[in-house]
Structures are given as structure tokens and as C-alpha cells.
Design a protein around this motif. Structure first.
Motif, PDB file in Angstrom:
ATOM      1  N   LYS A 127       0.840  -1.196   0.000  1.00  0.00           N
ATOM      2  CA  LYS A 127       0.000   0.000   0.000  1.00  0.00           C
ATOM      3  C   LYS A 127       0.877   1.249   0.000  1.00  0.00           C
TER       4      LYS A 127
ATOM      5  N   THR B 146      -3.800   1.153   7.819  1.00  0.00           N
ATOM      6  CA  THR B 146      -4.537   0.540   6.712  1.00  0.00           C
ATOM      7  C   THR B 146      -5.509  -0.481   7.272  1.00  0.00           C
TER       8      THR B 146
ATOM      9  N   GLY C  55      -8.380  -3.317   5.687  1.00  0.00           N
ATOM     10  CA  GLY C  55      -8.859  -3.881   4.436  1.00  0.00           C
ATOM     11  C   GLY C  55      -9.633  -5.170   4.623  1.00  0.00           C
TER      12      GLY C  55
ATOM     13  N   ASP D  90     -10.046  -7.330  -3.152  1.00  0.00           N
ATOM     14  CA  ASP D  90      -9.321  -6.723  -2.029  1.00  0.00           C
ATOM     15  C   ASP D  90      -9.704  -5.252  -1.984  1.00  0.00           C
TER      16      ASP D  90
ATOM     17  N   SER E  51      -9.425  -1.778   0.454  1.00  0.00           N
ATOM     18  CA  SER E  51      -8.699  -1.264   1.615  1.00  0.00           C
ATOM     19  C   SER E  51      -8.744   0.254   1.657  1.00  0.00           C
TER      20      SER E  51
END
Length: 762
Positions: free
Chosen positions: A111, A304, A306, A318, A320
């Protein structure tokens, strides 16, 4: 499908969460998640060069921060450590392939990591950039680092021109470790201590929560020479006094038919830095002269959250949300505002800069097992919101000539900026036959302040015979102008002769900048080409060689301070009477960077209990200035001077060789790291100077008894020092000959340093 199986099956972010210990496998065999969205890809099986550095390799260097550790392990990485500039000395980014720090994209668990609020406006490597501070990520939390040496903007977006650094956090489900390290330079200063803790526990049957902490304190080093004007040491030139505390967590747990995951870091650090010495008579408050002290306090946080899940049998989703925050507050003391005379305070609040980033990611992917010889497809989108603020210092800090050393932040107009960016991408990898891997990526990014950008990337790998493969990539990239570059604003007074004049670093939108030729910033544009070979004659021996070529157009740079009679006349003609000097950002530079990178890894046994592991790396980094555009309003005043051009093109080593050797015999191991840096050129004071290459050797002896490990080591074993500055009479008159070398030295100033570490696993 169970939650644990689901986590293992996911590529990209999911693989970044696995709890396997990277030390259990060879780095070339390590499963990577950078540069590909296919699961199970090994580093040596990739289409682009990817280096994997595990936690053991980082710890073996003995360096407490990631920048210095990578600098002595990776040929492509450079980490110049400025010794006198407070903003540059306390933000520790790296560069790849001799390019700028903000042209390397940094990810954590796949990320995007946020940049610093601090903009480097000093004459040091990275001038004019706001990059990611690697020191804000605790070393205790890192499982491994993946370095993609290739442009990848079509996969990840802005900033990935030089490459991508992906930091994978530890995700242990049980047990932990604690370590204590202390050291000092041979000259008796720079005493430092570091404590690190990691602890993992299960969340239910198939989840984990891993907690990490780090605390580090360092006393300053000083390598300033005797000031020839006064017969004493007047400057502080070296590492600042600093204190750093960091926390990190990583978790994942089954939730419904999918898995929820998250990770985050928080770092608080403070440092104490000496500015330039002010001579006797400069301020009536200090008859013997004074050394201003700049003390930044930095808070950095990221988080983060997710969720990933299978949609049907093959598609994986996915989603997030990532938040990043960096805030730097500056204080300056042991100084004075000379324009206030005896009424001046001696300590000032210099103001604050704050940057925030919000990133929403959504990715759909699936393997193409039934198509030809297999492959993978991924589709996704991203939304990013950024904000940037400047908080004024107190009026006494910037009124008149301002507080000496650092007059603080005084924007010409209130600075509270923000922007939005949207992106969509498609990423495909396909094997027409088992021996051929082809890939392509297409991405469109749109920023609401300067428009859109389409980038693409094509990759290929052909395994001609067992143990020999050709690989290559070609693509385009870009780097968006940062909010810091677009909106940074600081105004202060300065004495020109006996006259007080107003000078400023101003946004391109400011009327002063526009009158002097500034125009709206554009995104940097790049074209990247990489081609190489991978040779693996045996499972324990590997060799790679890659040629690369990076052409960058419209590079963003900070102009020189423009002043003089022509500037004054233009400003007065535009109705601006209260400004005499100004600088701003500009897309004035085109460059080409090319070179060759070679690596080798050999592991083997020397006896029943004796093993060796040898890694070698070499890189050539040649950056040339293709074009420097003239200022349309002031063509006789260059936008960039010689110092700025050298920082972009020749201020970093032109080549670099690294070697790491580990010998293990029973419970005893010896680790030796060698790094040879090539020559570079700079203008440290008043004249251009070529600095010859230097090499350093680090060594550590370790003993492991069960869960206990003890290490003693030395950095810069042979006490190598950088080439000293050649002084002119003018330079001695201005600094007293106090500076031992320039700010660009990659080996630092400290000389030989000793350390000891004890670690316990539980």
C-alpha cells in the motif's frame, strides 16, 4: 475455504501478510509481491530485477535506521546523510539509480506510503523534494524489503520512475523477540542505544496480531574543523542529537467468508541540530558569536484497514483504506533576530507543516490457469485525497531579518491546500508456452489540479534453457507535482548591503512568481527500458545482469533565488514593490539516466558445520543533463545554477560495488559487508570539486545459543573518511574552513564505530 487458506491464496496484499520467515529461504527463491500481481512468483523468476533484503541482513549491518542499512547492502540505493541542514538531516529518504528521492515509490505491505510534510529546500541531495521518511517505519517491525529496480507507474501510479521499495511487515502469530544494542564512535561521541521488541499472538484459530516497538537515542557527533578565524571549533557538523520512539502492528483474521486485515505505524522523533555559526558582533546578545540550534519534532502515523474475499470460485477482491499523516513542528533557540536588537528573544516557535493522505484501493484479480500455459489478470481502481498545511511561526521569528538559523514558516498567504486523484488500471500476465512469460499494464490517473496521465508497461521473460533466461521491460511513467512543491510558501527579510530586502520561496501561482516567469507545474514524464539476463547454473549460484535507460522530461526543480536590478524592475513594472528576491518550482530540466547492474549470489558448505553465503552487486549510474530551459521572462538569469545541476546529475556516486559474506560454523558466525562508492562532483562552498570514490568495511561476530544471540561489530573498520574540501580564501573567510567535506558524502563523517547487541527470542 478457511481464512488461513484464503490469506495464503491471495496475491499482492495477501502475500504481504504471510507469516513465513524469509530467513528460511534464499533471497532469490523468496516469493515476491512487488512488480507482479501473480501469486507465488520467485524473485529470480520475475521479468524485472527485484532484490529481497530480509530482516537478518538489515540487522547484520548494525545500523539503527533503514536508510544507512540499505545504503551498504544495495548498489542501486544511495543514502547521502547531510550533516548541517536540519530539514534534510532529519528526514531519511533513499534514492534509486541516482535519481531524486521522490522518484522512488515506497509501499508498506503493498500500500502506498505517505510522504513527508517537510520540503527539502536546502542545497543537498533531494533538493526540492518531499519524500518518504524510512526512519518512520520501525526496523523491529520489518520482515523483509523488496526493491523493484524498474519503472512501474502503470502498476502503482505516480512516483515509481526509478523503482519501487515495498516494506513487508512481520506477521508472526506466536512468539517474539527483544534486542538491545549500544554503540559509539571511536572518537568518543555519537553514543547511541536502541531497544526493539516484537511479539505475535493468535487471533482465534487462524488469525494473528503482531506488535512491534522501537526506542532509539543518539548523542550528536561533531567533525567540524577548527575555525581558522577564531582558533576554536565553532560549528556542529555531524549527526544530530536525536530521540525516536516507534510502534507498529499487523493483524489479520477470518471474517465471514473472507478476511479482515490491517496494519499501522506511529513514530515520534525529536532532534537537535546546529545551524551555521554567527560571528562575534553579529548580535549584541552574543558578543562571542553564537550557534543557533534548530529542533524539529516530528509525528508520523499510518494505518490501513482492508477486507479480501473470493467472489465465486476464482475472482479475488481486495478493498482497503489507508491513511497517512506527517506533522513537523520546528523550534529554534540559542539564537536571535538581529533586526530586533537587544529586545530579541533567544528562542522562537518557528511553525508547523502538516501533510495527510487518504487512499482507497479496490482490486479484482484471478489466475488464468486454463488459458494457454497460465497467467493472471487484475483490474482495479484507486482514489487518493491529500492535504497540506503550513502553520505560521510566531511573528518575532520571521519579522525583519528573522530568527538566525531558521526564520520559520511565514507563508505569503495562508496555506491549506488539498486535491483529489482517481485512477483505474488493468494488469495482465500470460504464458503462451511454459518458457515464455508476457505481461502488460495500463493505468490512467487523473488529478483535479493538473489533469490526467495515461501510462503503460510491457514485460517479458524467456527461459531459453534450464538455468538461463532473458528478461526485459519497457514502459512510461510519471511523477505528479506534490502539494508541497505546488504550495510551499515562506517569506523573510535579509540584509543586502545595509538594506533590508524581502525574499521568498513562493508557489508558482503567486503573482511574484508569475511576474518572474513561473508557470503551472506539470507532471514529470519518463520512458523506462530494462533488459537483462538471469543465470542459475545450480540452485546455490545465481547471476543477473541488467541494462537500464531512463529518460525523464519536465523534471521538477527548485529554482535559484532570483534577484538583482532586472528582477526588481520586472516586479515594480508588475506593481509589486515589496519584493526583491524570489524562487519557485519549475519544470525546467530534462535528463537521461542509464547504466548496468550486476548481482551474484553463491551459497555452499565448507564442512559438516561450516557454511558460507556470498552476495555481490555492482551498478553504474550515469545521469546527463539533456536540456535546461531558459526563463522566458529573465533569459539571462539561469533557473538552476551549477550547484543545483550537480545535485541532479553528478552529486551521487557514479558507480557502486557491494559485497556481503557470511561464514557460519556451529553457533558462531562472521559477517562482513563491503561497499565501494564511486566518485561524485559537487560545489560544496565556492568552487566545483570532484570527490574520489571511497570504500568501507563493516564486520560483526555473532554467537547463538538457543534463543540467545550476542553480536559485537564494527562499522567502517578501517576508519575511512571522505575527501576534504579544497578551500579558497573566500571560503575560509565565510566559514573559517570548518567544513571537512560536502553534504553529499555517502560514507558519512563519523569514522570507525563500535557496537554490541544482545537479542532473545521467546
Amino acid at each position: 475455504m478457511s481464512g488461513l487458506a484464503l490469506a495464503t491464496a491471495f496475491s499482492g496484499g495477501a502475500l504481504a501478510q504471510t507469516g513465513s520467515d524469509p530467513a528460511d529461504r534464499d533471497e532469490g527463491d523468496a516469493i515476491i509481491v512487488t512488480g507482479t500481481r501473480s501469486q507465488g512468483r520467485e524473485a529470480l523468476k520475475s521479468s524485472a530485477p527485484v532484490d529481497v533484503v530480509d530482516a537478518q541482513k538489515l540487522a547484520a549491518t548494525g545500523y539503527p535506521d533503514l536508510g544507512r542499512a540499505l545504503n551498504f547492502l544495495q548498489p542501486a540505493v544511495n543514502f547521502a546523510r547531510p550533516a548541517t541542514t536540519a530539514t534534510a538531516a532529519n528526514v531519511r529518504p533513499i534514492t534509486l539509480r541516482g535519481l531524486s528521492p521522490d522518484q522512488t515509490l515506497v509501499l508498506v505491505n503493498g500500500k502506498r506510503r505517505h510522504a513527508n510534510a517537510i520540503l527539502n529546500v536546502n542545497n543537498s541531495i533531494g533538493r526540492g523534494t518531499a519524500a518518504v521518511d524510512l526512519d518512520a517505519i520501525p526496523a523491529s517491525a520489518i520482515a523483509r524489503i523488496e526493491v523493484l529496480r524498474d519503472g512501474a507507474a502503470a502498476q502503482y501510479g505516480s512516483d515509481a520512475i526509478a523503482g519501487v521499495v515495498n516494506i513487508i511487515l512481520k506477521s508472526d502469530a506466536q512468539g517474539g523477540s527483544i534486542s538491545l544494542q549500544g554503540g559509539a564512535t571511536e572518537e568518543g561521541d555519537g553514543e547511541n542505544g536502541t531497544a526493539m521488541l516484537t511479539y505475535g499472538l493468535r487471533l482465534g484459530d487462524e488469525g494473528h496480531l503482531t506488535l512491534s516497538a522501537l526506542y532509539r537515542i543518539e548523542e550528536p557527533t561533531n567533525r567540524a574543523l577548527v575555525d581558522q578565524r577564531f582558533g576554536r571549533v565553532t560549528y556542529r557538523i555531524g549527526d544530530p542529537k536525536s530521540e525516536v520512539g516507534s510502534l507498529a502492528l499487523d493483524f489479520a483474521a477470518p471474517l465471514g467468508s473472507g478476511e479482515i486485515y490491517g496494519f499501522g505505524t506511529y513514530t515520534h522523533k525529536r532532534s537537535n541540530n546546529g545551524a551555521g555559526f554567527r560571528v562575534p558582533g553579529f548580535s549584541p546578545l552574543y558578543p562571542w558569536g553564537f550557534l543557533p540550534i534548530i529542533e524539529p519534532t516530528i509525528d508520523d502515523a499510518a494505518a490501513t484497514l482492508g477486507y479480501r474475499i473470493y467472489l465465486g470460485d476464482r475472482w479475488k477482491a481486495d478493498l482497503s483504506q489507508t491513511w497517512g499523516y506527517n506533522d513537523a513542528h520546528f523550534r529554534v533557540f540559542d539564537t536571535a533576530n538581529v533586526s530586533l536588537g537587544l529586545a530579541s528573544p533567544t528562542a522562537f516557535d518557528a511553525g508547523t507543516v502538516t501533510y495527510q493522505q487518504f487512499v482507497t484501493d479496490a482490486v479484482l484479480s484471478r489466475p488464468l490457469d486454463g488459458v494457454l500455459a497460465g497467467g493472471n489478470i487484475a483490474l482495479g481502481g484507486q482514489y487518493r485525497h491529500e492535504t497540506y498545511e503550513i502553520g505560521n511561526g510566531e511573528p518575532a521569528a520571521y519579522s525583519g531579518t528573522g530568527a538566525d538559523g531558521f526564520a520559520g514558516f511565514n507563508p505569503r498567504n495562508p496555506t491549506d491546500a488539498g486535491r483529489n486523484a482517481w485512477a483505474a488500471f488493468a494488469d495482465l500476465e500470460l504464458r503462451p508456452v511454459a518458457e515464455l512469460l508476457l505481461g502488460g499494464a495500463l493505468r490512467y490517473d487523473h488529478y483535479d489540479d493538473f489533469g490526467g496521465k495515461l501510462t503503460w508497461r510491457a514485460t517479458g521473460r524467456l527461459d531459453l534453457i534450464d538455468g538461463f533466461a532473458l528478461r526485459g521491460t519497457i514502459g512510461t511513467g510519471f511523477k505528479a507535482p506534490s502539494l508541497q512543491q505546488q504550495y510551499f510558501s515562506a517569506v523573510q527579510g535579509a540584509l543586502s548591503g545595509a538594506t533590508l530586502v524581502t525574499v521568498g520561496t513562493l508557489p508558482v501561482s503567486d503573482p511574484v512568481s508569475r511576474a518572474l516567469g513561473a508557470s503551472p507545474l506539470k507532471a514529470e514524464r519518463s520512458r523506462n527500458v530494462t533488459a537483462g539476463v538471469v543465470v542459475t547454473p545450480t540452485p546455490r549460484l545465481s547471476l543477473t545482469a541488467d541494462f537500464y535507460h531512463i529518460r525523464i522530461r519536465d523534471r521538477i526543480a527548485l529554482s535559484e533565488q532570483l534577484g538583482g536590478a532586472a528582477v526588481t524592475a520586472i516586479l515594480q513594472a508588475a506593481g509589486i514593490a515589496n519584493f526583491q528576491q524570489a524562487r519557485f518550482f519549475t519544470n525546467a530540466v530534462d535528463t537521461t539516466t542509464k547504466g548496468v547492474e550486476v548481482s551474484a549470489r553463491w551459497r555452499g558448505d565448507l564442512g559438516p558445520e561450516t557454511r558460507f553465503d556470498l552476495g555481490l552487486g555492482y551498478g553504474i549510474f550515469d545521469t546527463r543533463l539533456d536540456r535546461l530551459r531558459a526563463n522566458p521572462v529573465l533569459p539571462t538569469l539561469p533557473l538552476l545554477g551549477l550547484k543545483s545541476i550537480l545535485l541532479l546529475t553528478q552529486g551521487q556516486p557514479e558507480d557502486k560495488f557491494t559485497a556481503q559474506l557470511t561464514l557460519t560454523h556451529g553457533p558462531v558466525d562472521l559477517q562482513v559487508n563491503y561497499a565501494a562508492f564511486g566518485k561524485y562532483q559537487s560545489l560544496p562552498l565556492t568552487q566545483q570539486q570532484a570527490f574520489p570514490g571511497k570504500s568501507t568495511t563493516d564486520a560483526a561476530l555473532g554467537y547463538t545459543a538457543g534463543a540467545l544471540r550476542i553480536v559485537g561489530g564494527v562499522q567502517n573498520l578501517f576508519d575511512v573518511r571522505p575527501q576534504e574540501i579544497v578551500y579558497t580564501a573566500a571560503a575560509i573567510a565565510s566559514t573559517g574552513g570548518s567544513f571537512p567535506t560536502g553534504e553529499e558524502t555517502p560514507i558519512g563523517l563519523n569514522g570507525r564505530t563500535w557496537y554490541a547487541r544482545v537479542a532473545l527470542r521467546f
